[in-house]
Design an enzyme around this catalytic site. Structure first.
Site, PDB file in Angstrom:
ATOM      1  CD  GLU A 190      -2.731  -0.940   2.636  1.00 50.40           C
ATOM      2  OE1 GLU A 190      -2.768   0.137   3.265  1.00 50.40           O
ATOM      3  OE2 GLU A 190      -3.304  -1.959   3.015  1.00 50.40           O
ATOM      4  CE  LYS A 248       5.789   4.382   6.750  1.00 50.57           C
ATOM      5  NZ  LYS A 248       5.529   5.655   7.370  1.00 50.57           N
ATOM      6  NE  ARG A 264       3.277   5.932  15.469  1.00 50.19           N
ATOM      7  CZ  ARG A 264       3.893   5.317  16.446  1.00 50.19           C
ATOM      8  NH1 ARG A 264       3.671   5.671  17.708  1.00 50.19           N
ATOM      9  NH2 ARG A 264       4.741   4.327  16.192  1.00 50.19           N
ATOM     10  CD  GLU A 297      -0.811   8.124   7.729  1.00 46.70           C
ATOM     11  OE1 GLU A 297      -0.260   9.163   7.330  1.00 46.70           O
ATOM     12  OE2 GLU A 297      -0.412   7.477   8.708  1.00 46.70           O
ATOM     13  CG  PHE A 350      -4.136   2.402   6.693  1.00 43.62           C
ATOM     14  CD1 PHE A 350      -3.935   1.493   7.716  1.00 43.62           C
ATOM     15  CD2 PHE A 350      -3.779   3.733   6.900  1.00 43.62           C
ATOM     16  CE1 PHE A 350      -3.398   1.891   8.931  1.00 43.62           C
ATOM     17  CE2 PHE A 350      -3.253   4.145   8.125  1.00 43.62           C
ATOM     18  CZ  PHE A 350      -3.071   3.222   9.147  1.00 43.62           C
ATOM     19  NE  ARG A 373       8.189  -0.540  16.229  1.00 44.40           N
ATOM     20  CZ  ARG A 373       7.820   0.527  15.520  1.00 44.40           C
ATOM     21  NH1 ARG A 373       7.702   0.452  14.215  1.00 44.40           N
ATOM     22  NH2 ARG A 373       7.558   1.662  16.132  1.00 44.40           N
ATOM     23  CE  LYS A 428       9.043   2.060  10.133  1.00 43.48           C
ATOM     24  NZ  LYS A 428       8.863   3.150  11.051  1.00 43.48           N
TER      25      LYS A 428
HETATM   26  P1  ATP Z   1       7.280   6.320  10.745  1.00 42.59           P
HETATM   27  O1  ATP Z   1       8.164   6.949  11.757  1.00 42.59           O
HETATM   28  O2  ATP Z   1       8.013   5.654   9.642  1.00 42.59           O
HETATM   29  O3  ATP Z   1       6.155   7.170  10.278  1.00 42.59           O
HETATM   30  P2  ATP Z   1       5.973   5.084  12.871  1.00 42.59           P
HETATM   31  O4  ATP Z   1       7.047   4.692  13.833  1.00 42.59           O
HETATM   32  O5  ATP Z   1       5.141   6.259  13.148  1.00 42.59           O
HETATM   33  O6  ATP Z   1       6.596   5.123  11.439  1.00 42.59           O
HETATM   34  P3  ATP Z   1       5.353   2.571  11.946  1.00 42.59           P
HETATM   35  O7  ATP Z   1       4.377   1.566  12.373  1.00 42.59           O
HETATM   36  O8  ATP Z   1       6.754   2.202  12.119  1.00 42.59           O
HETATM   37  O9  ATP Z   1       4.995   3.874  12.707  1.00 42.59           O
HETATM   38  O10 ATP Z   1       5.058   2.969  10.421  1.00 42.59           O
HETATM   39  C1  ATP Z   1       3.749   2.943   9.994  1.00 42.59           C
HETATM   40  C2  ATP Z   1       3.129   4.325   9.920  1.00 42.59           C
HETATM   41  O11 ATP Z   1       2.927   4.676   8.556  1.00 42.59           O
HETATM   42  C3  ATP Z   1       1.755   4.260  10.492  1.00 42.59           C
HETATM   43  O12 ATP Z   1       1.797   4.619  11.848  1.00 42.59           O
HETATM   44  C4  ATP Z   1       0.937   5.229   9.683  1.00 42.59           C
HETATM   45  O13 ATP Z   1       0.952   6.476  10.327  1.00 42.59           O
HETATM   46  C5  ATP Z   1       1.710   5.401   8.407  1.00 42.59           C
HETATM   47  N1  ATP Z   1       1.013   4.895   7.204  1.00 42.59           N
HETATM   48  C6  ATP Z   1       0.895   5.569   6.048  1.00 42.59           C
HETATM   49  N2  ATP Z   1       0.240   4.864   5.116  1.00 42.59           N
HETATM   50  C7  ATP Z   1      -0.093   3.695   5.680  1.00 42.59           C
HETATM   51  C8  ATP Z   1      -0.767   2.534   5.230  1.00 42.59           C
HETATM   52  N3  ATP Z   1      -1.229   2.434   3.976  1.00 42.59           N
HETATM   53  N4  ATP Z   1      -0.902   1.508   6.101  1.00 42.59           N
HETATM   54  C9  ATP Z   1      -0.433   1.598   7.358  1.00 42.59           C
HETATM   55  N5  ATP Z   1       0.213   2.671   7.844  1.00 42.59           N
HETATM   56  C10 ATP Z   1       0.400   3.711   7.017  1.00 42.59           C
END
Ligand code: ATP
Length: 594
Positions: A250, A252, A272, A302, A343, A420, A426
């Site tokens: 998907e 991001k 979050r 998002e 999402f 996690r 990612k």
């Molecule tokens: P980052 O610092 O890379 O944004 P994070 O630590 O906030 O990541 P992670 O779970 O590591 O959180 O990365 C996923 C984040 O990406 C999610 O918290 C969400 O905010 C974002 N995101 C964007 N698009 C999507 C998607 N299609 N599916 C899930 N999460 C998504």
């Protein structure tokens, strides 16, 4: 139950840094707590009155406490203020002043937990005319009955600065031992917590209805679910191998994670870190209200700023200012509208979807959300080939996204609240530095600035989170990337985290000029991860006596207000990043040699 019973535990917790000892103290406290008030005791120990997501704060100003303390101790407000300047903690001031007073003569009625909780609860709900006087009356009444140690914790609690440093996971450990029949019940308790984000509610359910009720606890509209999180990888082949050859990719989106709870009573949006941010996104609220084909539903998505004329995705920073005043918000919504990309689906019309596999959740989400101009499911493609994945990645980046979120489509693809794991990965490209990805680090200390930076901080001491041991270990000292505006505002933003010594949950070999309770999280990029003799992140994991540090760290300008300190990049992730970097260097060298 007497308030002195809880306070006795607080004092002992403050005197130790050992997690096992803290757990033991909490077990004893829970053993001694009557069932009907277990939730209140849990909230008080967390330094609050309700679960965080309700956003109910005590909101007592320092000045009001100066007055209350002066009244109760017969001192002048000036003396209280001077002592505060000297000691740096109003709780200690209260304790000291009351000690002096009790030495004179003092008959007092013992405070109960209910009395303290109810007084705080009334204070938290006071508003409007006359509320200051009423708050003052309640505080004076409480402090008038308190022992010096009780006064210390009442004062800190009133200011919202209890800061015992007890992690939620430690409270869960203690609940499992005291009421769950032993450590075996811990995973079920954690699962219940991840689905409700409410430790008091979990404790009360356990105490009154037992483990059966905990095991069958379902997602509830209005109680946010702790978000599922992703691991990271930067190679399409490796990602597909982890996903058994096939996955859903998907876009991001570079927006802000939102968990929406929709019901006929209204819509609530959580960030979050599970703060109620409904007020910041009336437009998202409206989009959902007008377009959903369900009565009750919880979904994640998002919001991303878009250009009104073209619908093109714009940088996230443009909506990060929505925390501002109402006037600004209305303008921002008008000039920088957002599109919302759901999402994931967690709950819909009595069905808890968190136990269902990804494809089923996605399918249902598609049925519930008709595509419209500003509302559409995240772009998605099922991929089984690294070239295809890389092409989709390029498309995502070209369309203004950060990269891809790769999701398992296997039977293991349920929604793992609060965890996690490798069922979400990612896949980001960060062209700004040699480091594959940015890291999010907690500010634990600061160094005074010199020259042009006199009066502000010259550099910050930043740390990663060691989840297993619940401590923060330093990963770099960062002084670049800060604009003049950042430098100006940092001391103010950090003031509320300031403590007069290294916090017990911070592991540092470096002496900072100023220390903070880990709270503010910043996004950092660097040239690479290196071995370091002075930083404690990942200490001994790669080489004995060496930790890991971010080399040439630079602040990206992104304040991760959507993250709590415990959501910072973990020390394990940094160790992984170091290993991945080494592997890349070795591969490149082999290719060159060949
Ligand atoms: P980052 O610092 O890379 O944004 P994070 O630590 O906030 O990541 P992670 O779970 O590591 O959180 O990365 C996923 C984040 O990406 C999610 O918290 C969400 O905010 C974002 N995101 C964007 N698009 C999507 C998607 N299609 N599916 C899930 N999460 C998504």
């Amino acid at each position: 139950m007497l308030y002195s019973r809880i306070v006795d535990t607080y004092a002992k917790i403050e005197a130790t840094t050992k997690r096992l000892e803290i757990t033991r103290l909490l077990v004893k406290l829970i053993d001694d707590t009557p069932q009907p008030i277990i939730d209140k005791v849990v909230y008080l120990t967390q330094g609050r009155l309700y679960p965080d997501f309700l956003g109910i704060e005590l909101g007592v100003a320092e000045k009001l406490l100066f007055r209350a303390l002066a009244t109760v101790t017969g001192q002048t407000e000036v003396k209280v203020t001077i002592l505060y300047k000297k000691l740096g903690d109003l709780g200690t001031v209260a304790e000291q002043l009351l000690k002096e007073k009790t030495e004179v003569s003092f008959e007092r009625e013992a405070l109960s937990v209910e009395q303290v909780y109810n007084a705080f609860d009334t204070i938290a709900h006071e508003a409007g005319q006359g509320s200051i006087n009423s708050k003052l009356r309640h505080l004076t009444n409480l402090l008038g009955k308190a022992s010096p140690t009780e006064a210390k914790y009442i004062t800190r609690m009133a200011l919202g600065r209890l800061r015992l440093g007890v992690a939620d996971m430690t409270i869960l450990d203690a609940l499992a031992i005291s009421l769950g029949g032993g450590k075996e019940s811990r995973p079920s308790l954690e699962r219940a917590y991840n689905r409700s984000s409410d430790l008091g509610y979990v404790a009360k359910t356990l105490a009154t209805r037992g483990m059966k009720a905990i095991e069958s606890l379902k997602v509830t509209i209005g109680k946010p679910i702790r978000p599922m999180l992703a691991e990271r990888l930067s190679d399409a082949k490796a990602i597909l191998a982890k996903m058994n050859g096939e996955c859903a990719a998907e876009y991001k989106y570079d927006g802000l994670r939102i968990q929406a709870h929709v019901s006929p009573k209204g819509t609530t949006l959580f960030s979050r870190r599970l703060e109620n941010i409904t007020g910041q996104f009336p437009d998202v609220q409206q989009l959902l209200k007008n377009n959903l084909a369900a009565t009750e539903l919880t979904l994640e998505g998002e919001p991303v700023p878009v250009a009104s004329a073209t619908g093109e995705l714009l940088p996230f920073q443009l909506i990060s200012q929505r925390r501002g005043r109402k006037y600004d918000l209305e303008k921002t919504i008008q000039y920088i509208p957002v599109a919302f990309f759901p999402f994931d689906l967690l709950y819909a019309d009595t069905i808890d979807f968190t136990d269902r596999p990804y494809l089923e959740r996605r399918e249902r989400l598609r049925k519930l959300i008709p595509k419209s101009e500003r509302l559409d499911l995240s772009q998605q493609k099922i991929c089984n080939d690294p070239v295809q994945l890389d092409e989709f990645m390029q498309e995502a980046v070209a369309n203004g996204c950060e990269g891809l979120m790769i999701k398992s489509i296997g039977p293991d693809s349920t929604y793992k609240a609060g965890a996690r794991g490798w069922t979400w990965i990612k896949y980001k490209r960060d062209y700004r530095s040699e480091m594959q990805d940015s890291v999010d680090l907690a500010v634990v200390g600061a160094f005074a600035g010199r020259g042009r930076r006199g009066g502000t901080y010259g550099a910050l001491l930043l740390a990663a989170y060691d989840k297993r041991n619940d401590v923060f270990r330093t990963a770099c000292k960062c002084g670049s990337g800060f604009t003049d505006e950042d430098l100006d505002k940092l001391p103010k933003v950090l003031e509320k985290y300031r403590v007069d010594h290294r916090h017990s949950r911070v592991d540092s070999k470096i002496e900072a000029d100023v220390w903070f309770v880990p709270g503010l999280v910043l996004e950092i990029v660097g040239a690479e991860i290196t071995l370091s003799p002075i930083h404690t992140c990942g200490m001994n994991s790669i080489r004995p006596g060496a930790g890991l540090a971010v080399r040439f760290p630079r602040f990206t300008g992104k304040y991760r207000q959507d993250k709590s300190a415990e959501d910072s990049t973990t020390t394990d992730e940094i160790v992984e990043m170091y290993r991945a970097q080494l592997k890349k260097v070795t591969e490149n060298t082999t290719v060159e040699a060949a």
